[in-house]
Design a protein around this motif. Structure first.
Motif, PDB file in Angstrom:
ATOM      1  N   ILE A  54      15.286  63.754  -6.371  1.00 45.86           N
ATOM      2  CA  ILE A  54      15.478  62.613  -5.473  1.00 45.86           C
ATOM      3  C   ILE A  54      14.509  62.768  -4.288  1.00 45.86           C
ATOM      4  O   ILE A  54      14.106  63.860  -3.739  1.00 45.86           O
ATOM      5  CB  ILE A  54      16.610  62.879  -4.755  1.00 45.86           C
ATOM      6  N   ALA A  55      13.644  61.639  -4.249  1.00 41.70           N
ATOM      7  CA  ALA A  55      12.700  61.732  -3.180  1.00 41.70           C
ATOM      8  C   ALA A  55      13.380  60.782  -2.051  1.00 41.70           C
ATOM      9  O   ALA A  55      13.539  59.550  -2.263  1.00 41.70           O
ATOM     10  CB  ALA A  55      11.091  61.174  -3.758  1.00 41.70           C
ATOM     11  N   VAL A  56      13.042  61.184  -0.775  1.00 41.90           N
ATOM     12  CA  VAL A  56      13.406  60.378   0.493  1.00 41.90           C
ATOM     13  C   VAL A  56      12.470  60.567   1.356  1.00 41.90           C
ATOM     14  O   VAL A  56      11.980  61.620   1.917  1.00 41.90           O
ATOM     15  CB  VAL A  56      15.001  60.626   0.837  1.00 41.90           C
ATOM     16  N   PRO A  57      12.579  59.467   2.459  1.00 40.47           N
ATOM     17  CA  PRO A  57      11.942  60.005   3.598  1.00 40.47           C
ATOM     18  C   PRO A  57      12.636  60.908   4.416  1.00 40.47           C
ATOM     19  O   PRO A  57      13.888  60.938   4.421  1.00 40.47           O
ATOM     20  CB  PRO A  57      11.760  58.652   4.341  1.00 40.47           C
ATOM     21  N   ASN A  58      11.863  61.393   5.650  1.00 38.00           N
ATOM     22  CA  ASN A  58      12.453  62.652   6.216  1.00 38.00           C
ATOM     23  C   ASN A  58      12.465  62.023   7.675  1.00 38.00           C
ATOM     24  O   ASN A  58      11.209  62.070   8.167  1.00 38.00           O
ATOM     25  CB  ASN A  58      11.617  63.768   6.100  1.00 38.00           C
ATOM     26  N   TYR A  59      13.489  61.556   8.330  1.00 36.05           N
ATOM     27  CA  TYR A  59      13.494  61.184   9.625  1.00 36.05           C
ATOM     28  C   TYR A  59      13.318  62.176  10.799  1.00 36.05           C
ATOM     29  O   TYR A  59      13.092  61.723  12.091  1.00 36.05           O
ATOM     30  CB  TYR A  59      14.565  60.185  10.072  1.00 36.05           C
ATOM     31  N   THR A  60      13.230  63.378  10.390  1.00 36.02           N
ATOM     32  CA  THR A  60      12.890  64.476  11.260  1.00 36.02           C
ATOM     33  C   THR A  60      11.367  64.805  11.204  1.00 36.02           C
ATOM     34  O   THR A  60      10.958  65.977  11.933  1.00 36.02           O
ATOM     35  CB  THR A  60      13.661  65.757  10.942  1.00 36.02           C
ATOM     36  N   SER A  61      10.654  64.061  10.419  1.00 30.79           N
ATOM     37  CA  SER A  61       9.182  64.363  10.514  1.00 30.79           C
ATOM     38  C   SER A  61       8.546  63.797  11.764  1.00 30.79           C
ATOM     39  O   SER A  61       8.779  63.113  12.740  1.00 30.79           O
ATOM     40  CB  SER A  61       8.559  63.423   9.342  1.00 30.79           C
ATOM     41  N   VAL A 100      12.528  72.086  -2.851  1.00 25.44           N
ATOM     42  CA  VAL A 100      12.048  71.153  -1.894  1.00 25.44           C
ATOM     43  C   VAL A 100      10.644  70.981  -1.811  1.00 25.44           C
ATOM     44  O   VAL A 100       9.881  72.152  -1.592  1.00 25.44           O
ATOM     45  CB  VAL A 100      12.614  71.115  -0.581  1.00 25.44           C
ATOM     46  N   GLN A 101       9.911  69.799  -2.281  1.00 24.58           N
ATOM     47  CA  GLN A 101       8.693  69.770  -2.311  1.00 24.58           C
ATOM     48  C   GLN A 101       8.294  68.751  -1.178  1.00 24.58           C
ATOM     49  O   GLN A 101       8.803  67.485  -1.108  1.00 24.58           O
ATOM     50  CB  GLN A 101       8.164  69.415  -3.652  1.00 24.58           C
ATOM     51  N   PRO A 102       7.243  68.975  -0.215  1.00 21.28           N
ATOM     52  CA  PRO A 102       6.810  67.851   0.451  1.00 21.28           C
ATOM     53  C   PRO A 102       5.834  66.804  -0.451  1.00 21.28           C
ATOM     54  O   PRO A 102       5.204  67.163  -1.353  1.00 21.28           O
ATOM     55  CB  PRO A 102       5.662  68.589   1.518  1.00 21.28           C
ATOM     56  N   MET A 103       5.968  65.460   0.208  1.00 18.40           N
ATOM     57  CA  MET A 103       5.011  64.594  -0.360  1.00 18.40           C
ATOM     58  C   MET A 103       3.979  64.187   0.653  1.00 18.40           C
ATOM     59  O   MET A 103       4.029  63.300   1.531  1.00 18.40           O
ATOM     60  CB  MET A 103       5.958  63.177  -0.705  1.00 18.40           C
ATOM     61  N   TRP A 104       2.874  64.974   0.685  1.00 23.85           N
ATOM     62  CA  TRP A 104       2.010  65.093   1.330  1.00 23.85           C
ATOM     63  C   TRP A 104       1.127  63.728   1.596  1.00 23.85           C
ATOM     64  O   TRP A 104       0.924  63.490   2.680  1.00 23.85           O
ATOM     65  CB  TRP A 104       0.961  66.197   0.985  1.00 23.85           C
ATOM     66  N   TYR A 105       1.030  62.997   0.707  1.00 23.18           N
ATOM     67  CA  TYR A 105       0.228  61.578   0.649  1.00 23.18           C
ATOM     68  C   TYR A 105       1.093  60.553   1.404  1.00 23.18           C
ATOM     69  O   TYR A 105       0.679  59.414   2.043  1.00 23.18           O
ATOM     70  CB  TYR A 105      -0.166  61.018  -0.652  1.00 23.18           C
ATOM     71  N   ASP A 106       2.314  60.702   1.652  1.00 21.59           N
ATOM     72  CA  ASP A 106       3.197  59.700   2.090  1.00 21.59           C
ATOM     73  C   ASP A 106       3.274  59.526   3.486  1.00 21.59           C
ATOM     74  O   ASP A 106       3.215  58.594   4.123  1.00 21.59           O
ATOM     75  CB  ASP A 106       4.844  60.075   1.671  1.00 21.59           C
ATOM     76  N   GLN A 110       6.164  74.132   8.923  1.00 12.87           N
ATOM     77  CA  GLN A 110       7.510  73.620   8.580  1.00 12.87           C
ATOM     78  C   GLN A 110       7.528  72.443   7.478  1.00 12.87           C
ATOM     79  O   GLN A 110       7.694  71.475   7.765  1.00 12.87           O
ATOM     80  CB  GLN A 110       8.303  73.333   9.945  1.00 12.87           C
ATOM     81  N   ARG A 111       7.539  73.086   6.341  1.00 15.44           N
ATOM     82  CA  ARG A 111       7.576  72.083   5.184  1.00 15.44           C
ATOM     83  C   ARG A 111       8.733  71.073   5.329  1.00 15.44           C
ATOM     84  O   ARG A 111       8.502  70.008   4.898  1.00 15.44           O
ATOM     85  CB  ARG A 111       7.442  73.011   3.555  1.00 15.44           C
ATOM     86  N   ASN A 112       9.784  71.426   5.781  1.00 21.67           N
ATOM     87  CA  ASN A 112      10.921  70.439   5.978  1.00 21.67           C
ATOM     88  C   ASN A 112      10.641  69.501   7.031  1.00 21.67           C
ATOM     89  O   ASN A 112      11.699  68.682   7.119  1.00 21.67           O
ATOM     90  CB  ASN A 112      12.308  71.402   6.029  1.00 21.67           C
ATOM     91  N   LYS A 113       9.408  69.542   7.594  1.00 23.07           N
ATOM     92  CA  LYS A 113       9.099  68.372   8.622  1.00 23.07           C
ATOM     93  C   LYS A 113       8.359  67.385   8.027  1.00 23.07           C
ATOM     94  O   LYS A 113       7.550  66.488   8.491  1.00 23.07           O
ATOM     95  CB  LYS A 113       8.470  69.039   9.819  1.00 23.07           C
ATOM     96  N   CYS A 114       7.861  67.443   6.797  1.00 20.27           N
ATOM     97  CA  CYS A 114       7.102  66.521   6.085  1.00 20.27           C
ATOM     98  C   CYS A 114       7.694  65.022   6.175  1.00 20.27           C
ATOM     99  O   CYS A 114       8.896  64.847   6.099  1.00 20.27           O
ATOM    100  CB  CYS A 114       6.852  66.770   4.310  1.00 20.27           C
ATOM    101  N   LEU A 150      10.358  64.090   1.355  1.00 19.87           N
ATOM    102  CA  LEU A 150      10.460  65.245   0.562  1.00 19.87           C
ATOM    103  C   LEU A 150      11.083  64.955  -0.858  1.00 19.87           C
ATOM    104  O   LEU A 150      11.864  63.844  -0.834  1.00 19.87           O
ATOM    105  CB  LEU A 150      11.440  66.151   1.295  1.00 19.87           C
ATOM    106  N   ILE A 151      10.629  65.774  -1.830  1.00 20.74           N
ATOM    107  CA  ILE A 151      11.492  65.496  -3.021  1.00 20.74           C
ATOM    108  C   ILE A 151      12.296  66.833  -3.243  1.00 20.74           C
ATOM    109  O   ILE A 151      12.074  67.990  -2.882  1.00 20.74           O
ATOM    110  CB  ILE A 151      10.305  65.578  -4.308  1.00 20.74           C
ATOM    111  N   TYR A 152      13.699  66.575  -3.737  1.00 18.59           N
ATOM    112  CA  TYR A 152      14.458  67.583  -3.841  1.00 18.59           C
ATOM    113  C   TYR A 152      14.734  67.544  -5.258  1.00 18.59           C
ATOM    114  O   TYR A 152      14.963  66.700  -6.019  1.00 18.59           O
ATOM    115  CB  TYR A 152      15.739  67.014  -3.320  1.00 18.59           C
ATOM    116  N   LEU A 153      14.807  68.835  -5.827  1.00 18.09           N
ATOM    117  CA  LEU A 153      15.256  69.087  -7.208  1.00 18.09           C
ATOM    118  C   LEU A 153      16.790  69.847  -7.101  1.00 18.09           C
ATOM    119  O   LEU A 153      16.770  70.692  -6.528  1.00 18.09           O
ATOM    120  CB  LEU A 153      14.286  69.887  -7.976  1.00 18.09           C
TER     121      LEU A 153
END
Length: 119
Positions: A15-22, A63-69, A104-108, A111-114
């Protein structure tokens, strides 16, 4: 609920979703393009995503960041905020957002969640 029902015991879902805490979400606020209403009806933070999957008997394995996003969302956000895309601003925002996410990778920005079933 549907994911939990459909997922086999050894299955995984991405699941890939935007992170409103970025950082870019914080900087652009109401102009942050990843709010993307009405396509994104719900918005998630890493904490809320973890609580949601746990509630349904699932676990987040990775949890993996989507750097280009961060760059893409910043370009769109610049357009919403200024009526045109200011590419230098978008580039700098994407870079600074990703720089913060390195610590803090969770601030990308996204994020992609497995996710799998809890055993």
């Amino acid at each position: 609920e549907q994911i939990e029902k459909l997922l086999k015991p050894s299955g995984h879902v991405f699941i890939a979703v935007p992170n409103y805490t970025s950082k870019d979400a914080d900087d652009y606020q109401q102009y942050w393009a990843a709010y993307d209403v009405p396509r994104h009806l719900y918005h998630f933070s890493p904490k809320s995503m973890e609580a949601l999957v746990k509630k349904h008997g699932l676990i987040i394995e990775l949890v993996q960041p989507m750097w280009y996003d961060a760059f893409y969302v910043s370009m769109l956000s610049e357009s919403y905020k200024h009526g045109k895309t200011i590419y230098v601003n978008a580039l700098m925002e994407g870079l600074t957002s990703n720089w913060k996410a390195l610590m803090q990778r969770n601030k990308c920005s996204s994020l992609i969640y497995l996710i799998t079933k809890a055993s």
